[in-house]
Design a protein around this motif. Structure first.
Motif, PDB file in Angstrom:
ATOM      1  N   PRO A   1      30.961  17.099  28.724  1.00 22.45           N
ATOM      2  CA  PRO A   1      30.165  16.532  30.157  1.00 22.45           C
ATOM      3  C   PRO A   1      31.264  16.140  31.368  1.00 22.45           C
ATOM      4  O   PRO A   1      31.178  14.740  30.611  1.00 22.45           O
ATOM      5  CB  PRO A   1      28.558  15.978  30.211  1.00 22.45           C
ATOM      6  CG  PRO A   1      28.809  15.934  28.330  1.00 22.45           C
ATOM      7  CD  PRO A   1      30.030  16.410  27.748  1.00 22.45           C
ATOM      8  N   GLY A   2      31.327  16.707  32.131  1.00 19.59           N
ATOM      9  CA  GLY A   2      32.388  15.752  33.040  1.00 19.59           C
ATOM     10  C   GLY A   2      32.000  15.699  34.746  1.00 19.59           C
ATOM     11  O   GLY A   2      31.047  17.422  35.111  1.00 19.59           O
ATOM     12  N   ILE A   3      32.086  15.479  35.818  1.00 23.70           N
ATOM     13  CA  ILE A   3      32.092  15.476  36.307  1.00 23.70           C
ATOM     14  C   ILE A   3      32.657  17.057  36.972  1.00 23.70           C
ATOM     15  O   ILE A   3      31.527  17.243  38.152  1.00 23.70           O
ATOM     16  CB  ILE A   3      33.502  14.525  37.599  1.00 23.70           C
ATOM     17  CG1 ILE A   3      32.969  13.302  37.152  1.00 23.70           C
ATOM     18  CG2 ILE A   3      33.222  15.181  39.525  1.00 23.70           C
ATOM     19  CD1 ILE A   3      33.967  11.844  37.782  1.00 23.70           C
ATOM     20  N   VAL A   4      33.372  17.630  36.603  1.00 23.12           N
ATOM     21  CA  VAL A   4      33.862  18.910  37.064  1.00 23.12           C
ATOM     22  C   VAL A   4      32.932  19.710  36.409  1.00 23.12           C
ATOM     23  O   VAL A   4      33.739  19.689  34.093  1.00 23.12           O
ATOM     24  CB  VAL A   4      35.515  18.843  37.310  1.00 23.12           C
ATOM     25  CG1 VAL A   4      36.360  20.393  36.993  1.00 23.12           C
ATOM     26  CG2 VAL A   4      36.371  18.175  37.833  1.00 23.12           C
TER      27      VAL A   4
ATOM     28  N   GLN B   1      32.894  23.594  40.163  1.00 23.37           N
ATOM     29  CA  GLN B   1      31.879  23.041  40.774  1.00 23.37           C
ATOM     30  C   GLN B   1      31.914  21.439  39.998  1.00 23.37           C
ATOM     31  O   GLN B   1      32.223  21.859  38.926  1.00 23.37           O
ATOM     32  CB  GLN B   1      30.651  24.057  39.022  1.00 23.37           C
ATOM     33  CG  GLN B   1      31.315  25.556  39.585  1.00 23.37           C
ATOM     34  CD  GLN B   1      30.182  25.617  40.998  1.00 23.37           C
ATOM     35  OE1 GLN B   1      29.306  24.817  40.771  1.00 23.37           O
ATOM     36  NE2 GLN B   1      30.105  26.974  41.191  1.00 23.37           N
ATOM     37  N   VAL B   2      32.251  20.456  41.280  1.00 21.46           N
ATOM     38  CA  VAL B   2      32.181  19.238  41.280  1.00 21.46           C
ATOM     39  C   VAL B   2      30.080  18.576  41.421  1.00 21.46           C
ATOM     40  O   VAL B   2      29.856  18.921  42.488  1.00 21.46           O
ATOM     41  CB  VAL B   2      32.593  19.035  42.091  1.00 21.46           C
ATOM     42  CG1 VAL B   2      32.763  17.253  41.853  1.00 21.46           C
ATOM     43  CG2 VAL B   2      34.081  19.412  41.945  1.00 21.46           C
ATOM     44  N   ARG B   3      29.894  17.626  39.908  1.00 23.36           N
ATOM     45  CA  ARG B   3      28.776  17.567  40.377  1.00 23.36           C
ATOM     46  C   ARG B   3      28.178  16.617  41.673  1.00 23.36           C
ATOM     47  O   ARG B   3      29.454  15.517  41.878  1.00 23.36           O
ATOM     48  CB  ARG B   3      28.522  16.448  38.713  1.00 23.36           C
ATOM     49  CG  ARG B   3      27.112  16.040  38.897  1.00 23.36           C
ATOM     50  CD  ARG B   3      27.294  15.015  37.210  1.00 23.36           C
ATOM     51  NE  ARG B   3      27.761  15.560  36.811  1.00 23.36           N
ATOM     52  CZ  ARG B   3      28.232  14.964  34.581  1.00 23.36           C
ATOM     53  NH1 ARG B   3      27.686  13.515  35.050  1.00 23.36           N
ATOM     54  NH2 ARG B   3      28.360  15.646  34.128  1.00 23.36           N
TER      55      ARG B   3
ATOM     56  N   ALA C   1      22.224  11.715  40.222  1.00 21.68           N
ATOM     57  CA  ALA C   1      22.731  13.748  39.637  1.00 21.68           C
ATOM     58  C   ALA C   1      23.186  13.813  38.365  1.00 21.68           C
ATOM     59  O   ALA C   1      23.384  13.010  37.592  1.00 21.68           O
ATOM     60  CB  ALA C   1      24.191  13.876  40.389  1.00 21.68           C
ATOM     61  N   LYS C   2      22.057  14.682  38.232  1.00 27.34           N
ATOM     62  CA  LYS C   2      22.012  15.402  36.133  1.00 27.34           C
ATOM     63  C   LYS C   2      23.631  16.266  36.218  1.00 27.34           C
ATOM     64  O   LYS C   2      23.985  17.177  37.358  1.00 27.34           O
ATOM     65  CB  LYS C   2      21.518  15.297  35.917  1.00 27.34           C
ATOM     66  CG  LYS C   2      20.233  13.953  35.349  1.00 27.34           C
ATOM     67  CD  LYS C   2      18.865  14.994  35.616  1.00 27.34           C
ATOM     68  CE  LYS C   2      17.727  14.128  35.178  1.00 27.34           C
ATOM     69  NZ  LYS C   2      16.392  14.807  36.104  1.00 27.34           N
TER      70      LYS C   2
ATOM     71  N   ALA D   1      30.161  23.560  45.043  1.00 31.40           N
ATOM     72  CA  ALA D   1      30.665  23.735  45.416  1.00 31.40           C
ATOM     73  C   ALA D   1      31.770  23.541  45.740  1.00 31.40           C
ATOM     74  O   ALA D   1      31.742  23.478  46.811  1.00 31.40           O
ATOM     75  CB  ALA D   1      30.671  25.590  45.535  1.00 31.40           C
ATOM     76  N   ARG D   2      33.126  23.648  45.009  1.00 29.73           N
ATOM     77  CA  ARG D   2      34.802  23.277  46.218  1.00 29.73           C
ATOM     78  C   ARG D   2      35.326  24.889  46.405  1.00 29.73           C
ATOM     79  O   ARG D   2      35.793  25.334  44.922  1.00 29.73           O
ATOM     80  CB  ARG D   2      35.019  22.193  45.619  1.00 29.73           C
ATOM     81  CG  ARG D   2      34.103  21.362  46.083  1.00 29.73           C
ATOM     82  CD  ARG D   2      35.409  19.622  46.240  1.00 29.73           C
ATOM     83  NE  ARG D   2      33.843  18.120  45.892  1.00 29.73           N
ATOM     84  CZ  ARG D   2      34.267  17.471  45.777  1.00 29.73           C
ATOM     85  NH1 ARG D   2      35.719  16.998  44.891  1.00 29.73           N
ATOM     86  NH2 ARG D   2      33.976  16.205  45.229  1.00 29.73           N
ATOM     87  N   ALA D   3      35.800  25.070  46.767  1.00 26.38           N
ATOM     88  CA  ALA D   3      36.810  25.954  47.136  1.00 26.38           C
ATOM     89  C   ALA D   3      37.973  25.481  48.373  1.00 26.38           C
ATOM     90  O   ALA D   3      37.783  25.569  49.369  1.00 26.38           O
ATOM     91  CB  ALA D   3      36.648  27.382  47.936  1.00 26.38           C
ATOM     92  N   GLU D   4      39.519  26.181  47.217  1.00 33.52           N
ATOM     93  CA  GLU D   4      40.741  25.816  48.609  1.00 33.52           C
ATOM     94  C   GLU D   4      41.233  26.767  47.964  1.00 33.52           C
ATOM     95  O   GLU D   4      40.945  27.699  47.251  1.00 33.52           O
ATOM     96  CB  GLU D   4      41.248  24.788  47.594  1.00 33.52           C
ATOM     97  CG  GLU D   4      40.389  23.659  47.964  1.00 33.52           C
ATOM     98  CD  GLU D   4      41.526  22.107  47.488  1.00 33.52           C
ATOM     99  OE1 GLU D   4      40.952  20.966  46.632  1.00 33.52           O
ATOM    100  OE2 GLU D   4      42.206  22.246  47.405  1.00 33.52           O
ATOM    101  N   ARG D   5      41.577  27.282  48.968  1.00 30.87           N
ATOM    102  CA  ARG D   5      43.259  28.109  49.046  1.00 30.87           C
ATOM    103  C   ARG D   5      44.173  28.507  49.249  1.00 30.87           C
ATOM    104  O   ARG D   5      45.139  27.376  50.127  1.00 30.87           O
ATOM    105  CB  ARG D   5      42.317  29.555  50.193  1.00 30.87           C
ATOM    106  CG  ARG D   5      43.615  30.881  50.653  1.00 30.87           C
ATOM    107  CD  ARG D   5      42.503  31.678  51.195  1.00 30.87           C
ATOM    108  NE  ARG D   5      41.772  32.501  50.462  1.00 30.87           N
ATOM    109  CZ  ARG D   5      40.632  33.838  50.512  1.00 30.87           C
ATOM    110  NH1 ARG D   5      40.640  33.959  51.796  1.00 30.87           N
ATOM    111  NH2 ARG D   5      39.925  34.069  50.115  1.00 30.87           N
ATOM    112  N   ILE D   6      44.772  28.958  49.248  1.00 34.20           N
ATOM    113  CA  ILE D   6      46.455  28.546  48.402  1.00 34.20           C
ATOM    114  C   ILE D   6      47.455  30.237  49.441  1.00 34.20           C
ATOM    115  O   ILE D   6      47.072  30.945  48.082  1.00 34.20           O
ATOM    116  CB  ILE D   6      47.190  27.946  47.064  1.00 34.20           C
ATOM    117  CG1 ILE D   6      46.917  26.870  47.036  1.00 34.20           C
ATOM    118  CG2 ILE D   6      48.731  28.079  46.985  1.00 34.20           C
ATOM    119  CD1 ILE D   6      47.395  25.925  45.053  1.00 34.20           C
ATOM    120  N   ALA D   7      47.889  30.040  49.737  1.00 35.96           N
ATOM    121  CA  ALA D   7      48.722  31.399  50.548  1.00 35.96           C
ATOM    122  C   ALA D   7      50.655  31.088  49.910  1.00 35.96           C
ATOM    123  O   ALA D   7      50.361  30.183  48.930  1.00 35.96           O
ATOM    124  CB  ALA D   7      48.847  31.048  51.702  1.00 35.96           C
TER     125      ALA D   7
END
Lengths: 148, 157
Positions: free
Chosen positions: B36-39, B57-59, B65-66, B72-78
């Motif tokens: 179990p971790g933050i990510v 999916q970041v806690r 927080a459990k 949800a975090r999203a990043e796009r790389i061109a």
């Protein structure tokens, strides 16, 4: 007469001097070959166009069932089981001929040796087929970047 | 040495093979549990045009927080010159590795049109970078991909 019998032997210093650099060169060559020594047999030597992708991985490859994905066909243990072009054009994810053949072979390990230029679509189908046939441990074979 | 040299020259192979053990992510595949971790989930989706979407999916940062309470975090790389921008991918992954150093697993969903060499380069980039290990256990998606277009179509009048 005595001078003829006591002819001095030719000097050997030049021969000994030439031998030392040659031994140095051979030693360096020996160390180089030992460092890059590999007993891995070439993959698909009958197909000169076949080439594995390169990777930074250094993990040795164990001897397991081998699935080869080439431009000319799909092979299992060296035997052709299916055509490449058919499954690249088809939407089916399962390669039925490969599935049937893998089910009959024991073990849960398989290695996939796919040509570097083939689309990933075929590799994905081969991996899915292996998974469905119960081969849980799959290894993708590559050429190490540290090889000659 | 004169005996050893011909032996080595005759038996040494030019190619040294290396294997990459795979985890297969599919509908009926059970990936090994992560500590179990933050990510709690990390996925890289590669589109046919070489653009990449990284979702994690970041806690939540709440004190209470459990596990499972994530955002949800999203990043796009061109793409970089119509090719994969692996350096930027490693930069983003290094950031998530910093959040959860214990995490070793990430999922990769490449487009079918990529070739095997590109997929192996992607796996190598996800496994380690110049600063060390990233996510050495890469789970490859084997189900047919359902990809969202990398560029959203313009909304008409």
């Amino acid at each position: 007469m005595r001078r003829l019998l006591n002819k001095p032997t030719p000097s050997t210093s030049l021969g000994v001097a030439a031998l030392a650099p040659m031994v140095d060169m051979l030693t360096i060559l020996l160390v180089f070959l030992l460092k890059s020594y590999s007993t891995d047999a070439p993959v698909r030597p009958d197909d000169p166009a076949f080439s594995l992708p390169m990777s930074i991985s250094e993990q040795p490859v164990q001897r397991t069932l081998a699935v080869d994905l080439t431009a000319h066909g799909i092979y299992l243990q060296g035997q052709r089981v299916a055509g490449t072009r058919y499954y690249l054009e088809q939407d089916d994810t399962l390669i039925s001929e490969l599935y049937g053949a893998l089910q009959q072979l024991p073990g849960d390990r398989v290695q996939v040796r796919a040509d570097a230029d083939l689309p990933y679509a075929l590799t994905r189908k081969a991996l899915f087929t292996a998974q469905q046939a119960g081969k849980r441990k799959v290894t993708v074979v590559t050429v190490s970047r540290s090889s000659l | 040495m004169l005996l050893l040299m011909p032996f080595l020259l005759l038996t040494t192979s030019v190619q040294k093979l290396a294997g990459i053990d795979l985890l297969l992510a599919g509908s009926n595949a059970e990936l090994p549990p992560e500590p179990p971790g933050i990510v709690e989930g990390l996925t890289v989706v590669v589109h046919p045009d070489a653009a990449m979407d990284i979702t994690a999916q970041v806690r939540r940062s709440d004190v209470g927080a459990k596990t499972g309470e994530t955002e949800a975090r999203a990043e796009r790389i061109a793409p970089l010159a119509e090719d994969l921008d692996l350096a930027s991918l490693q930069t983003v992954l290094r950031r998530y590795k910093g959040l959860d150093p214990e995490r070793e697993q990430a999922t990769l969903l490449p487009a079918d049109s990529l070739n095997n060499a590109q997929v192996v380069n992607l796996m190598d980039a996800m496994r380690r970078d110049g600063d060390g290990e990233l996510f050495p256990r890469v789970a490859l998606g084997v189900e047919p991909p359902v990809l969202v277009p990398a560029t959203a179509p313009p909304e008409g009048p």
